[in-house]
Write a protein that holds these residues in place. Structure first.
Motif, PDB file in Angstrom:
ATOM      1  N   GLU A   1       0.809  -1.194  -0.072  1.00  0.00           N
ATOM      2  CA  GLU A   1       0.151   0.032   0.087  1.00  0.00           C
ATOM      3  C   GLU A   1       0.883   1.257   0.210  1.00  0.00           C
ATOM      4  OE1 GLU A   1      -3.063   0.975   3.286  1.00  0.00           O
ATOM      5  OE2 GLU A   1      -4.114  -0.250   1.716  1.00  0.00           O
ATOM      6  N   LEU A   2       1.979   1.092   0.761  1.00  0.00           N
ATOM      7  CA  LEU A   2       2.889   2.200   0.816  1.00  0.00           C
ATOM      8  C   LEU A   2       3.561   2.425  -0.606  1.00  0.00           C
ATOM      9  CD1 LEU A   2       4.581   2.027   4.353  1.00  0.00           C
ATOM     10  CD2 LEU A   2       2.739   3.566   3.901  1.00  0.00           C
TER      11      LEU A   2
ATOM     12  N   ALA B   1      11.436  -4.055   5.758  1.00  0.00           N
ATOM     13  CA  ALA B   1      11.603  -3.577   4.405  1.00  0.00           C
ATOM     14  C   ALA B   1      11.871  -1.937   4.669  1.00  0.00           C
ATOM     15  CB  ALA B   1      10.126  -3.443   3.726  1.00  0.00           C
ATOM     16  N   ILE B   2      12.755  -1.464   3.746  1.00  0.00           N
ATOM     17  CA  ILE B   2      13.169  -0.009   3.893  1.00  0.00           C
ATOM     18  C   ILE B   2      13.028   0.707   2.425  1.00  0.00           C
ATOM     19  CG2 ILE B   2      14.481   0.082   5.928  1.00  0.00           C
ATOM     20  CD1 ILE B   2      16.941  -0.778   4.458  1.00  0.00           C
TER      21      ILE B   2
ATOM     22  N   GLY C   1      10.934   8.573   1.987  1.00  0.00           N
ATOM     23  CA  GLY C   1      11.802   7.380   2.576  1.00  0.00           C
ATOM     24  C   GLY C   1      11.163   6.558   3.820  1.00  0.00           C
ATOM     25  N   GLY C   2      11.481   5.508   4.027  1.00  0.00           N
ATOM     26  CA  GLY C   2      10.722   4.990   5.227  1.00  0.00           C
ATOM     27  C   GLY C   2      11.106   3.543   5.597  1.00  0.00           C
ATOM     28  N   GLY C   3      10.370   2.870   6.225  1.00  0.00           N
ATOM     29  CA  GLY C   3      10.343   1.553   6.290  1.00  0.00           C
ATOM     30  C   GLY C   3       9.700   0.668   7.561  1.00  0.00           C
TER      31      GLY C   3
ATOM     32  N   VAL D   1       4.833   0.198  10.199  1.00  0.00           N
ATOM     33  CA  VAL D   1       5.733   0.641   8.700  1.00  0.00           C
ATOM     34  C   VAL D   1       5.235   1.783   8.115  1.00  0.00           C
ATOM     35  CG1 VAL D   1       4.005  -0.663   7.333  1.00  0.00           C
ATOM     36  CG2 VAL D   1       6.684  -0.347   6.516  1.00  0.00           C
ATOM     37  N   GLY D   2       6.237   2.870   7.592  1.00  0.00           N
ATOM     38  CA  GLY D   2       5.664   3.901   7.333  1.00  0.00           C
ATOM     39  C   GLY D   2       6.739   4.701   6.110  1.00  0.00           C
ATOM     40  N   ILE D   3       6.376   5.733   5.514  1.00  0.00           N
ATOM     41  CA  ILE D   3       6.928   6.698   4.879  1.00  0.00           C
ATOM     42  C   ILE D   3       6.815   8.111   5.037  1.00  0.00           C
ATOM     43  CG2 ILE D   3       7.288   4.722   2.979  1.00  0.00           C
ATOM     44  CD1 ILE D   3       4.962   6.207   1.686  1.00  0.00           C
ATOM     45  N   SER D   4       7.943   8.584   4.836  1.00  0.00           N
ATOM     46  CA  SER D   4       7.874  10.193   4.877  1.00  0.00           C
ATOM     47  C   SER D   4       8.259  10.980   3.558  1.00  0.00           C
ATOM     48  CB  SER D   4       8.777  10.751   6.101  1.00  0.00           C
ATOM     49  OG  SER D   4       8.755  11.937   6.288  1.00  0.00           O
TER      50      SER D   4
END
Length: 454
Positions: free
Chosen positions: A162-163, A302-303, A318-320, A337-340
């Protein structure tokens, strides 16, 4: 002599035009986040240092802005401590708070503190500024906005999928060609284990994360300087030079780290994520990059890192995955898990490539020229109806010279100017001028609303 006004290095003022463009980015990102079911939160600009320290590694701790305690903070410090001139020790005694370094650690604190008020898995987005005491340079600021989106309370790889879809949607709308680089910290742990340096995983990841910035030779030297053995550095070289497509890279690294259980687990996760992605047509390039490490210590799976293909600039997103960030606040085993999205770098990319649409700049759609009191009385009810119809409209506040009013409208990049004189009032109409083309037409108030509501 009056003091010359200034602002701290690494910070910026934003003009109305710049703010309109920044809001275009924020609105785009926010709309995509909401499409995927994420909810907004906000956290304070400052956090307790106990919340922030030790979460970003040694380098990150050095970049935290500390806030002096209020009142006479020096009076509470022992005279002997002052004479030691130990800045780190002294800071701990005169500062209890700091400006947030990112949005993820405050989010973890928020989750733990409000665990009884939220439902898991919790999908949140957050768009706020962060601060880092970094050396200012192009694309790197001391105050900048992050647009974060996170899912916490689920370890499903559907979240990673999804990210990546969100990344694709955002940059498709913004019309930025991007490459998403993906790796897994478990694979990096497997590499460290294979070369006999598992206990030095942080040193290894921090060093190889700089490969794009400083090159292979300097990365090798940094590894050696940190005490990684020459034999281990030598074993690392083929891994740093892997080539081929995503599948080929995975096959190659799987052979190298086949004895590492954690490494194989990481490969399995990456294969599953790529299998998910293969089922979608994405408007981005997805690339496995086994040198991608992401410097923050809390990543465990995951990154991600996103690069703009047409501009030389650092990562714009980026994120992970972080498996136990809430554990440091007393709530263990909650995976997230997230991204910015880096709004400031995205702004720089859009500016350099001239990708901002005209509507992202225009704030006022129509300006009524002010010819006097009678004309004001005629225009004000029409102005009110335009605003009720959702049209950004205003009237010049005084009966100034026509040239002054038109110059003001031009500088403000107003799309249309409405002019009403005695002749127009007799006909009950408005003379509407499109500023870009110079075309004019005489219209009724109802026609005016219809034209401008499009």
């Amino acid at each position: 002599m009056a003091q010359k006004p200034s602002i701290p290095k690494g910070t910026r003022d934003f003009s109305p035009t710049e703010m309109a463009r920044r809001n275009y980015i924020f609105d785009t990102v926010k709309a995509v986040f909401q499409t995927y079911g994420f909810q907004p939160i906000e956290t304070p600009a400052m956090e307790n240092l106990s919340t922030l320290m030790g979460k970003y590694g040694e380098e990150g701790d050095k970049l935290l802005f500390k806030i002096l305690n209020s009142g006479d903070f020096i009076s509470k410090v022992d005279e002997g401590e002052l004479q030691k001139r130990n800045s780190i020790s002294l800071t701990n005694k005169i500062s209890e708070k700091g400006l947030r370094y990112d949005l993820t650690v405050p989010f973890a604190r928020f989750v733990v503190q409000h665990r009884n008020d939220i439902s898991f898995p919790f999908k949140r987005y957050q768009i706020q500024p962060v601060w880092r005491a970094d050396r200012p340079q192009k694309g790197r600021y001391r105050e900048f906005y992050q647009c974060d989106v996170d899912i916490i309370g689920s370890d499903s790889l559907l979240n990673e999928l999804e990210l990546v879809q969100i990344i694709s949607d955002v940059f498709d709308i913004l019309n930025i060609n991007t490459t998403v680089k993906i790796n897994n910290r478990k694979i990096l742990a497997g590499i460290a284990e294979t070369i006999g340096e598992l206990d030095r995983i942080v040193d290894i990841t921090v060093a190889i994360d700089k490969l794009d910035k400083i090159g292979l030779e300097k990365v090798n030297q940094e590894l050696l300087d940190k005490g990684i053995s020459e034999e281990a550095v030598s074993k690392l070289q083929p891994i740093l030079k892997l080539s081929g497509d995503n599948s080929e890279k995975l096959d190659q690294i799987e052979k190298v780290i086949s004895e590492s259980e954690i490494g194989i687990k990481g490969i399995e996760e990456v294969r599953k994520l790529f299998a998910y992605l293969d089922g979608f047509e994405l408007n981005i390039i997805v690339e496995l990059d086994l040198t991608l490490a992401r410097g923050l210590n809390y990543y465990t799976g995951a990154i991600f890192e996103v690069k703009a293909n047409d501009v030389q600039i650092g990562s714009i997103c980026g994120g992970g995955r972080y498996d136990d960030l809430t554990g440091i606040f007393g709530m263990p085993d909650v995976s997230g898990v997230g991204i910015s999205f880096g709004a400031d770098r995205i702004y720089d990319v859009l500016t350099q490539l001239e990708l901002f649409p005209d509507e992202a700049i225009t704030s006022t759609k129509v300006l009524f020229v002010n010819f006097g009191e009678k004309e004001e009385a005629f225009c004000l009810p029409i102005l009110s109806k335009l605003r009720q119809a959702g049209v950004n409209a205003e009237i010049y506040p005084e009966n100034a010279k026509m040239k002054k009013q038109m110059t003001w409208a031009d500088r403000k990049q107003v799309a249309y100017v409405a002019m009403v004189g005695e002749q127009e009032m007799e006909q009950g109409k408005v003379n509407l001028k499109e500023m870009k083309s110079g075309n004019q037409e005489l219209v009724t108030p109802e026609e005016l609303i219809k034209i401008l509501s499009v």
